[in-house]
Design an enzyme around this catalytic site. Structure first.
Site, PDB file in Angstrom:
ATOM      1  N   LYS A 112      -2.367  -8.250  12.451  1.00 58.25           N
ATOM      2  CA  LYS A 112      -1.435  -7.417  12.818  1.00 58.25           C
ATOM      3  C   LYS A 112      -1.580  -6.647  14.182  1.00 58.25           C
ATOM      4  CE  LYS A 112       1.720  -7.002   8.956  1.00 58.25           C
ATOM      5  NZ  LYS A 112       2.536  -6.169   8.114  1.00 58.25           N
ATOM      6  N   ASN A 149       4.424  -7.549  13.447  1.00 58.62           N
ATOM      7  CA  ASN A 149       4.420  -8.587  12.294  1.00 58.62           C
ATOM      8  C   ASN A 149       5.416  -9.811  12.677  1.00 58.62           C
ATOM      9  OD1 ASN A 149       7.260  -7.311  12.229  1.00 58.62           O
ATOM     10  ND2 ASN A 149       6.908  -7.377   9.951  1.00 58.62           N
ATOM     11  N   VAL A 168       6.156   1.243  -1.990  1.00 57.59           N
ATOM     12  CA  VAL A 168       5.951   0.089  -1.018  1.00 57.59           C
ATOM     13  C   VAL A 168       5.162  -1.182  -2.067  1.00 57.59           C
ATOM     14  CG1 VAL A 168       5.823   1.246   1.029  1.00 57.59           C
ATOM     15  CG2 VAL A 168       3.705   0.723  -0.199  1.00 57.59           C
TER      16      VAL A 168
HETATM   17  P1  NAD Z   1      -4.017  -0.411   3.939  1.00 55.60           P
HETATM   18  O1  NAD Z   1      -5.266  -0.609   3.479  1.00 55.60           O
HETATM   19  O2  NAD Z   1      -3.354  -0.185   5.323  1.00 55.60           O
HETATM   20  O3  NAD Z   1      -3.667   1.258   3.395  1.00 55.60           O
HETATM   21  C1  NAD Z   1      -4.103   1.802   2.004  1.00 55.60           C
HETATM   22  C2  NAD Z   1      -3.418   3.102   1.842  1.00 55.60           C
HETATM   23  O4  NAD Z   1      -3.687   3.333   0.490  1.00 55.60           O
HETATM   24  C3  NAD Z   1      -4.425   4.218   2.894  1.00 55.60           C
HETATM   25  O5  NAD Z   1      -3.471   5.308   2.960  1.00 55.60           O
HETATM   26  C4  NAD Z   1      -5.104   4.806   1.653  1.00 55.60           C
HETATM   27  O6  NAD Z   1      -5.793   5.946   1.968  1.00 55.60           O
HETATM   28  C5  NAD Z   1      -4.608   4.746   0.450  1.00 55.60           C
HETATM   29  N1  NAD Z   1      -5.367   4.581  -0.689  1.00 55.60           N
HETATM   30  C6  NAD Z   1      -6.094   3.463  -1.146  1.00 55.60           C
HETATM   31  N2  NAD Z   1      -6.574   3.739  -2.328  1.00 55.60           N
HETATM   32  C7  NAD Z   1      -6.095   4.940  -2.510  1.00 55.60           C
HETATM   33  C8  NAD Z   1      -6.270   5.786  -3.914  1.00 55.60           C
HETATM   34  N3  NAD Z   1      -7.130   5.430  -4.872  1.00 55.60           N
HETATM   35  N4  NAD Z   1      -5.807   7.084  -3.811  1.00 55.60           N
HETATM   36  C9  NAD Z   1      -5.116   7.342  -2.739  1.00 55.60           C
HETATM   37  N5  NAD Z   1      -4.872   6.770  -1.815  1.00 55.60           N
HETATM   38  C10 NAD Z   1      -5.361   5.495  -1.809  1.00 55.60           C
HETATM   39  O7  NAD Z   1      -2.763  -1.076   2.998  1.00 55.60           O
HETATM   40  P2  NAD Z   1      -1.328  -1.162   3.292  1.00 55.60           P
HETATM   41  O8  NAD Z   1      -1.003  -2.623   4.144  1.00 55.60           O
HETATM   42  O9  NAD Z   1      -0.470  -0.098   3.930  1.00 55.60           O
HETATM   43  O10 NAD Z   1      -0.653  -1.564   1.930  1.00 55.60           O
HETATM   44  C11 NAD Z   1      -0.344  -0.560   0.870  1.00 55.60           C
HETATM   45  C12 NAD Z   1       0.443  -0.936  -0.119  1.00 55.60           C
HETATM   46  O11 NAD Z   1       1.517  -1.463   0.243  1.00 55.60           O
HETATM   47  C13 NAD Z   1      -0.107  -2.277  -0.845  1.00 55.60           C
HETATM   48  O12 NAD Z   1       0.089  -2.262  -2.137  1.00 55.60           O
HETATM   49  C14 NAD Z   1       0.619  -3.276  -0.192  1.00 55.60           C
HETATM   50  O13 NAD Z   1       0.873  -4.580  -0.932  1.00 55.60           O
HETATM   51  C15 NAD Z   1       1.888  -2.762   0.297  1.00 55.60           C
HETATM   52  N6  NAD Z   1       2.804  -3.368   1.050  1.00 55.60           N
HETATM   53  C16 NAD Z   1       3.942  -3.645   0.620  1.00 55.60           C
HETATM   54  C17 NAD Z   1       4.748  -4.082   1.737  1.00 55.60           C
HETATM   55  C18 NAD Z   1       6.317  -4.311   1.228  1.00 55.60           C
HETATM   56  O14 NAD Z   1       6.956  -4.963   2.332  1.00 55.60           O
HETATM   57  N7  NAD Z   1       6.660  -3.942   0.276  1.00 55.60           N
HETATM   58  C19 NAD Z   1       4.422  -4.120   3.137  1.00 55.60           C
HETATM   59  C20 NAD Z   1       2.789  -3.990   3.434  1.00 55.60           C
HETATM   60  C21 NAD Z   1       2.266  -3.259   2.346  1.00 55.60           C
END
Ligand code: NAD
Length: 288
Positions: A71, A92, A233
């Protein structure tokens, strides 16, 4: 609709892509609306992004979606960026407009539409949001652009923290009408206090996603007032512990699967100029 010599290609690039719901979602919608397009998924590693985009340009594809880990790499491959994509720093959706590749980011808009579908308007509201990764950045920036009045961002002091600082600085400069502040996610009292003064709380961290599905960022149930909207999310599981607790306390909830569906629907509109038959797609492919 049969594939012919006129059929135009759209696709998804990223890795892994085998689990993605995008091909069924788009191909079903093309068929339903009688559009002569076909959608495939290609497994492309981050270091292969530039080469893949060059090939897609040569094949004159109608457009393509991008998932992790490509991305951010795609940003520099585009000829033009939407305001959201520029501020988020990730793309995206790419639309091929007469040979020019225009990069968009529909993740945040997908979240906004998933809220609207549940009757939740975000203009003029205050939101507390936890997270500073890809999903959090897209939501925070789009919410500010869409007229959110106040944002309290809680980030863990890990490798993503600088992201959160950069997002806050960007928004203070570019969207001064939105009051935005950054806090440490470890400070639970402050988190509960900010949620207490918010209309919406959003979890945009991985907490709640398998294998962390027993966990929730909110452990004190008194934080859940009936007027609070709680969104997540995470879509695996469909209803996280956070959402289950919030719903039991009488809050309106916005599950992550809505964002997943509507980011695709927003991209569909950019490609075709038409609305995706989103409710049918949701029932067929995204309900439990
Ligand atoms: P990423 O790896 O870019 O970010 C992860 C985030 O989670 C960071 O802010 C990190 O600090 C935090 N984190 C991780 N473990 C943690 C913990 N134990 N305690 C507190 N904070 C913690 O990931 P992303 O792409 O932003 O994805 C995050 C979530 O969102 C995932 O579950 C992913 O599947 C979901 N997501 C959903 C959609 C949707 O369309 N619904 C889109 C993108 C991502």
């Amino acid at each position: 609709m049969e594939i012919s010599g006129h059929t135009q290609l759209l696709c998804l690039i990223g890795s892994p892509v085998g689990h993605s719901g995008s091909p069924v979602m788009y191909n079903y919608s093309f068929k339903k609306l009688g559009l002569d397009y076909a959608y495939l998924a290609f497994d492309i590693k981050e270091e292969e992004t530039e080469e893949a985009v060059r090939a897609l340009r040569l094949f004159n594809v109608k457009g393509f979606n991008i998932t992790m880990p490509c991305k951010t790499k795609v940003v520099s491959c585009c000829d033009e960026l939407s305001r959201e994509a520029r501020l988020i720093g990730a793309v995206n959706t790419v639309v091929n407009q007469d040979g020019r590749l225009i990069g968009h980011n529909t993740d945040g808009l997908g979240w906004v539409r998933s809220c609207r579908e549940k009757g939740v308007e975000i203009r003029g509201k205050k939101m507390t949001i936890a997270g500073s990764g890809g999903a959090a950045t897209a939501i925070t920036i789009t919410a500010a652009l869409e007229g959110m009045e106040e944002l309290s961002v809680f980030a863990r002091k890990d490798s993503f923290y600088e992201n959160a600082q950069a997002t806050v600085e960007k928004l203070q400069r570019e969207v001064p009408g939105c009051r935005i502040r950054l806090f440490d996610l470890e400070d639970k009292n402050k988190l509960y206090q900010e949620i207490g003064g918010s209309d919406i709380f959003t979890n945009a961290t991985r907490v709640g996603m398998k294998p962390m599905d027993e966990l929730s960022l909110v452990e004190d149930m008194s934080v859940f007032r009936e007027e609070l909207v709680v969104s997540d999310v995470v879509y695996n599981p469909r209803k996280t512990r956070l959402l289950t607790d919030a719903e039991a306390a009488g809050c309106r909830i916005v599950p992550g699967v809505g964002m997943l569906l509507w980011q695709g629907a927003e991209a569909f509109k950019l490609y075709t100029g038409m609305e995706m038959p989103a409710r049918e797609v949701m029932e067929r492919y995204f309900s439990d």
